[in-house]
Write a protein that holds these residues in place. Structure first.
Motif, mmCIF file in Angstrom:
data_model
loop_
_atom_site.group_PDB
_atom_site.id
_atom_site.type_symbol
_atom_site.label_atom_id
_atom_site.label_comp_id
_atom_site.label_asym_id
_atom_site.label_seq_id
_atom_site.Cartn_x
_atom_site.Cartn_y
_atom_site.Cartn_z
ATOM 1 N N LEU A 20 -15.098 -19.433 55.782
ATOM 2 C CA LEU A 20 -14.690 -19.486 57.184
ATOM 3 C C LEU A 20 -15.292 -20.682 57.919
ATOM 4 C CD1 LEU A 20 -14.680 -15.806 58.509
ATOM 5 C CD2 LEU A 20 -12.816 -17.453 58.673
ATOM 6 N N ASP A 21 -16.459 -21.133 57.471
ATOM 7 C CA ASP A 21 -17.116 -22.240 58.162
ATOM 8 C C ASP A 21 -16.937 -23.579 57.452
ATOM 9 O OD1 ASP A 21 -18.602 -21.605 55.958
ATOM 10 O OD2 ASP A 21 -20.545 -21.611 56.972
ATOM 11 N N ARG A 22 -16.077 -23.622 56.435
ATOM 12 C CA ARG A 22 -15.936 -24.869 55.664
ATOM 13 C C ARG A 22 -15.136 -25.918 56.420
ATOM 14 N NH1 ARG A 22 -14.703 -24.805 49.355
ATOM 15 N NH2 ARG A 22 -16.952 -24.522 49.448
ATOM 16 N N LYS A 23 -14.013 -25.537 56.983
ATOM 17 C CA LYS A 23 -13.185 -26.518 57.673
ATOM 18 C C LYS A 23 -13.809 -26.921 59.005
ATOM 19 C CE LYS A 23 -8.690 -25.446 55.627
ATOM 20 N NZ LYS A 23 -9.160 -24.443 54.678
ATOM 21 N N VAL A 24 -13.552 -28.148 59.383
ATOM 22 C CA VAL A 24 -14.124 -28.696 60.604
ATOM 23 C C VAL A 24 -13.752 -27.820 61.801
ATOM 24 C CG1 VAL A 24 -12.127 -30.228 60.943
ATOM 25 C CG2 VAL A 24 -14.308 -30.762 62.042
ATOM 26 N N TYR A 25 -14.745 -27.551 62.629
ATOM 27 C CA TYR A 25 -14.510 -26.824 63.885
ATOM 28 C C TYR A 25 -13.955 -27.854 64.856
ATOM 29 C CZ TYR A 25 -15.450 -23.165 67.357
ATOM 30 O OH TYR A 25 -15.321 -22.179 68.303
ATOM 31 N N TRP A 26 -12.631 -27.924 64.923
ATOM 32 C CA TRP A 26 -11.981 -29.102 65.486
ATOM 33 C C TRP A 26 -11.863 -29.064 67.009
ATOM 34 C CZ3 TRP A 26 -6.523 -29.702 67.068
ATOM 35 C CH2 TRP A 26 -5.819 -28.508 67.128
ATOM 36 N N HIS A 27 -11.266 -30.120 67.521
ATOM 37 C CA HIS A 27 -11.141 -30.384 68.950
ATOM 38 C C HIS A 27 -10.737 -29.153 69.770
ATOM 39 C CE1 HIS A 27 -8.966 -31.849 72.526
ATOM 40 N NE2 HIS A 27 -9.715 -32.942 72.473
ATOM 41 N N ASP A 28 -9.632 -28.502 69.405
ATOM 42 C CA ASP A 28 -9.135 -27.355 70.181
ATOM 43 C C ASP A 28 -10.072 -26.156 70.090
ATOM 44 O OD1 ASP A 28 -7.035 -28.991 70.765
ATOM 45 O OD2 ASP A 28 -5.477 -27.606 70.124
ATOM 46 N N GLU A 29 -10.647 -25.938 68.917
ATOM 47 C CA GLU A 29 -11.597 -24.839 68.778
ATOM 48 C C GLU A 29 -12.850 -25.094 69.610
ATOM 49 O OE1 GLU A 29 -11.384 -22.769 64.555
ATOM 50 O OE2 GLU A 29 -11.538 -24.944 64.328
ATOM 51 N N ALA A 30 -13.268 -26.359 69.686
ATOM 52 C CA ALA A 30 -14.430 -26.701 70.507
ATOM 53 C C ALA A 30 -14.164 -26.378 71.973
ATOM 54 C CB ALA A 30 -14.779 -28.183 70.332
ATOM 55 N N TYR A 31 -12.927 -26.597 72.419
ATOM 56 C CA TYR A 31 -12.577 -26.222 73.792
ATOM 57 C C TYR A 31 -12.571 -24.708 73.962
ATOM 58 C CZ TYR A 31 -11.688 -30.669 76.072
ATOM 59 O OH TYR A 31 -11.859 -31.900 76.671
ATOM 60 N N VAL A 81 0.056 -18.816 47.126
ATOM 61 C CA VAL A 81 -1.292 -18.614 46.579
ATOM 62 C C VAL A 81 -1.941 -19.954 46.259
ATOM 63 C CG1 VAL A 81 -2.610 -17.671 44.655
ATOM 64 C CG2 VAL A 81 -0.762 -16.319 45.671
ATOM 65 N N LEU A 82 -1.200 -20.855 45.610
ATOM 66 C CA LEU A 82 -1.735 -22.168 45.273
ATOM 67 C C LEU A 82 -2.110 -22.947 46.538
ATOM 68 C CD1 LEU A 82 -2.363 -24.395 43.212
ATOM 69 C CD2 LEU A 82 0.056 -25.071 43.318
ATOM 70 N N SER A 83 -1.262 -22.875 47.547
ATOM 71 C CA SER A 83 -1.539 -23.579 48.799
ATOM 72 C C SER A 83 -2.821 -23.074 49.443
ATOM 73 C CB SER A 83 -0.368 -23.410 49.763
ATOM 74 O OG SER A 83 0.815 -23.960 49.242
ATOM 75 N N CYS A 84 -2.971 -21.753 49.499
ATOM 76 C CA CYS A 84 -4.179 -21.176 50.092
ATOM 77 C C CYS A 84 -5.421 -21.551 49.293
ATOM 78 C CB CYS A 84 -4.049 -19.657 50.183
ATOM 79 S SG CYS A 84 -2.779 -19.090 51.338
ATOM 80 N N ALA A 85 -5.290 -21.568 47.954
ATOM 81 C CA ALA A 85 -6.425 -21.913 47.101
ATOM 82 C C ALA A 85 -6.846 -23.367 47.311
ATOM 83 C CB ALA A 85 -6.068 -21.675 45.636
ATOM 84 N N VAL A 86 -5.876 -24.272 47.406
ATOM 85 C CA VAL A 86 -6.177 -25.693 47.586
ATOM 86 C C VAL A 86 -6.788 -25.943 48.969
ATOM 87 C CG1 VAL A 86 -5.184 -28.005 47.787
ATOM 88 C CG2 VAL A 86 -4.442 -26.489 45.943
ATOM 89 N N SER A 87 -6.146 -25.429 50.014
ATOM 90 C CA SER A 87 -6.623 -25.704 51.370
ATOM 91 C C SER A 87 -7.973 -25.050 51.648
ATOM 92 C CB SER A 87 -5.595 -25.242 52.408
ATOM 93 O OG SER A 87 -5.487 -23.836 52.438
ATOM 94 N N SER A 88 -8.280 -23.954 50.939
ATOM 95 C CA SER A 88 -9.561 -23.282 51.164
ATOM 96 C C SER A 88 -10.748 -24.158 50.779
ATOM 97 C CB SER A 88 -9.617 -21.961 50.382
ATOM 98 O OG SER A 88 -9.702 -22.198 48.989
ATOM 99 N N GLN A 89 -10.511 -25.149 49.915
ATOM 100 C CA GLN A 89 -11.586 -26.024 49.462
ATOM 101 C C GLN A 89 -11.725 -27.277 50.327
ATOM 102 O OE1 GLN A 89 -13.503 -24.805 46.868
ATOM 103 N NE2 GLN A 89 -12.140 -23.077 47.239
ATOM 104 N N ALA A 90 -10.829 -27.458 51.281
ATOM 105 C CA ALA A 90 -10.812 -28.688 52.083
ATOM 106 C C ALA A 90 -11.680 -28.549 53.329
ATOM 107 C CB ALA A 90 -9.383 -29.028 52.484
ATOM 108 N N GLU A 91 -12.211 -29.688 53.793
ATOM 109 C CA GLU A 91 -12.977 -29.704 55.031
ATOM 110 C C GLU A 91 -12.072 -29.704 56.262
ATOM 111 O OE1 GLU A 91 -17.151 -31.985 54.131
ATOM 112 O OE2 GLU A 91 -15.364 -33.240 54.403
ATOM 113 N N THR A 92 -10.832 -30.113 56.069
ATOM 114 C CA THR A 92 -9.864 -30.112 57.154
ATOM 115 C C THR A 92 -8.475 -30.035 56.555
ATOM 116 O OG1 THR A 92 -9.131 -31.287 59.146
ATOM 117 C CG2 THR A 92 -9.744 -32.625 57.236
ATOM 118 N N TRP A 93 -7.483 -29.761 57.411
ATOM 119 C CA TRP A 93 -6.112 -29.606 56.905
ATOM 120 C C TRP A 93 -5.143 -30.072 57.978
ATOM 121 C CZ3 TRP A 93 -5.527 -29.433 52.002
ATOM 122 C CH2 TRP A 93 -4.332 -29.002 51.392
ATOM 123 N N TRP A 94 -3.844 -29.972 57.695
ATOM 124 C CA TRP A 94 -2.836 -30.563 58.570
ATOM 125 C C TRP A 94 -2.814 -29.966 59.974
ATOM 126 C CZ3 TRP A 94 0.506 -27.073 60.617
ATOM 127 C CH2 TRP A 94 0.742 -25.892 59.909
#
Length: 533
Positions: A36-47, A419-432
């Motif tokens: 849950l804390d892997r992806k960047v806490y981005w601009h909108d979430e910071a607001y 399933v593949l999409s969720c598995a790949v994106s779960s390892q990323a620091e950010t996504w689309w």
């Protein structure tokens, strides 16, 4: 048509499908809570966190962008609940500066963080928990609409591993809650129409209010449902129409306090939404709409910008699924139209069509890109996730062996892609679905310094991006922020001084005294060095 509907309504999921759905439910829950804390806490979430703190953006800028040197920890208080501001201040922060975002989710999150803490994982966990409620809601909606358990279970299966819904289940934003209120409101409406109970119409009025207090565009749902109810009642003033109008009116009356807030804040709303009014070419709009639809089922081919050292051509080839997924969606609507009664297909068509057209037509006629923001058309996607499960459920139980096997393969491919999409994106620091893509790498550069100072200004989107960056910086980092055109009085006591995303004029003024070394691509981060060193 009637025979097919009768058959699919009586058909129970076979053992293999039940086993598959159980596995997918487990995977769906895992993907929503893992990292849950892997992806960047981005601009909108910071607001979101700024609103939770109870401070307004104006107050934050006044207190922090004043040229003084602050520790990261001093700035983090504007990203969490604190003793200086209460729940009323959270609501007021939205009312004054962000009235297009009603307060329900923010109030829930404020209370959640006060009880359980303010880490990124805990902050996002509320959205993840709320997203689980969507499973029984879509099951209920499918049953109300199709009276088909197998369709309902396939609807749940597709939702559990939908990359779009998993991404928004892991964001500190209200869109996961909006998905739930949309599903719940739809199911309650259909049941109220079918049974005509005053109690159900009362519950529907509550869901209308909940939807409106979750996200402003829930008003489009009321329009869509109104068109549907009038159409199935053949535009006669029946008891059903009367009940619908009364329930909807009650829901809107409950929302009147925030409607008045919106009216008072129209100028601020106009100012903060100007970025959505940039005219786009028709080709860009169409391409974006198609891509957004495909993200309901798969997005693993989007990995390249976020895994720069990963070279997997097989994932890139996945983009060839985009036209196939579009064909699947279009065919599912055509199939639905040809196989079910008017009350069923009309509901799905209106649910998808009204919200979509409400954004597409203004973007085409006036100019803008609101329709490209997938999170704004969630009701449209609900319609898609009703039509596709019905198509798959109908075809995998057909008596024709070849047809049955073909659609079983299609279903496996669609589910596997999710399933593949969720598995790949779960390892990323950010996504689309996020901006602030560069912040994790920028934070690593700054954190490596022994005694760093980070300088920046209120230029462009810096305020939100800096609030995002704060979640990634070590406590040793000091920050000096100013309002342009003011320049900072930089102390000499720091081992390294960094400059974050300066405007050209700001950078030009600093270059009179310092040598600026670009240490990160796209000129997002510079290091200041004394001239002559």
């Amino acid at each position: 048509m009637i025979n097919r509907q009768s058959i699919i309504a009586k058909y129970s999921p076979p053992i293999w499908l039940r086993f598959l759905i159980i596995i997918l439910l487990i995977l769906g829950i895992f993907f929503r809570f893992a990292y849950l804390d892997r992806k960047v806490y981005w601009h909108d979430e910071a607001y979101t966190s700024l609103r939770i703190s109870g401070y307004t953006k104006t107050e934050f800028v006044q207190k922090v962008f004043n040229g003084r040197v602050f520790a990261v920890g001093d700035i983090q208080k504007y990203q969490q609940p604190n003793s200086e501001k209460g729940l009323i201040n959270t609501i007021n922060s939205l009312a004054v500066e962000d009235a297009q975002h009603p307060p329900l989710y923010y109030v829930m999150l404020r209370l959640w963080m006060q009880f359980f803490g303010n880490s990124v994982a805990i902050t996002r966990s509320l959205s993840a928990i709320i997203s689980l409620i969507a499973f029984p809601c879509i099951y209920w909606l499918c049953l109300e609409l199709f009276q088909s358990p197998i369709t309902a279970w396939i609807g749940v299966a597709l939702l559990t591993v939908s990359p779009f819904h998993v991404l928004y289940a892991q964001e500190a934003r209200e869109f996961g809650l909006w998905m739930v209120t949309t599903l719940l409101e739809s199911a309650v409406l259909l049941r109220a129409i079918r049974l005509g109970s005053k109690k159900l119409w009362g519950i529907y009025a509550v869901t209308v209010a909940l939807g409106l207090y979750t996200f402003l565009f829930s008003g489009l749902l009321a329009i869509a449902y109104g068109i549907y109810v009038f159409a199935i009642e053949r535009f006669r003033f029946t008891k059903t129409i009367k009940a619908y109008l009364i329930a909807t009116s009650v829901g809107f009356l409950a929302f009147v306090p925030w409607i008045l807030t919106i009216i008072n804040g129209l100028s601020e709303i106009q100012r903060t939404t100007t970025s959505t009014q940039t005219r786009q070419s028709v080709s860009v709009l169409v391409s974006g709409w198609i891509s957004n639809i495909s993200y309901l089922f798969a997005d693993f081919w989007r990995y390249e910008p976020f895994f720069r050292d990963l070279n997997l051509p097989v994932l890139r080839w996945g983009r060839f699924l985009i036209p196939l997924l579009l064909i699947l969606v279009i065919y599912s609507f055509l199939f639905l139209y040809g196989q079910v009664g008017k009350r069923v297909w009309l509901f799905v068509f209106i649910l998808s069509g009204v919200p979509a057209l409400a954004f597409i037509l203004p973007d085409l006629i006036i100019g803008g890109k609101v329709s490209l923001r997938a999170r704004y058309v969630i009701p449209c996607y609900v319609g898609i996730q009703l039509a596709v499960p019905y198509l798959l459920a109908s075809q995998i139980i057909t008596s024709k062996l070849i047809t049955r096997k073909f659609w079983q393969v299609v279903m496996v491919v669609v589910i596997s892609s999710g399933v593949l999409s969720c598995a790949v994106s779960s390892q990323a620091e950010t996504w689309w679905n996020k901006s602030s893509h560069a912040n994790p790498q920028i934070a690593r550069i700054i954190n490596k310094a022994n005694n760093p100072l980070l300088i920046s200004s209120n230029y462009s989107l810096n305020i939100g991006d800096l609030m995002s960056l704060v979640h990634l910086l070590d406590q040793k980092v000091q920050m000096q922020l100013v309002i342009e055109p003011s320049l900072p009085n930089i102390p000499n006591s720091f081992s390294e001084v960094f400059l974050y995303n300066p405007s050209k004029e700001f950078r030009y003024q600093l270059e009179r005294k310092y040598k600026l070394v670009d240490v990160f691509q796209y000129s997002r981060l510079w290091r200041l060095e004394q001239k002559g060193t």
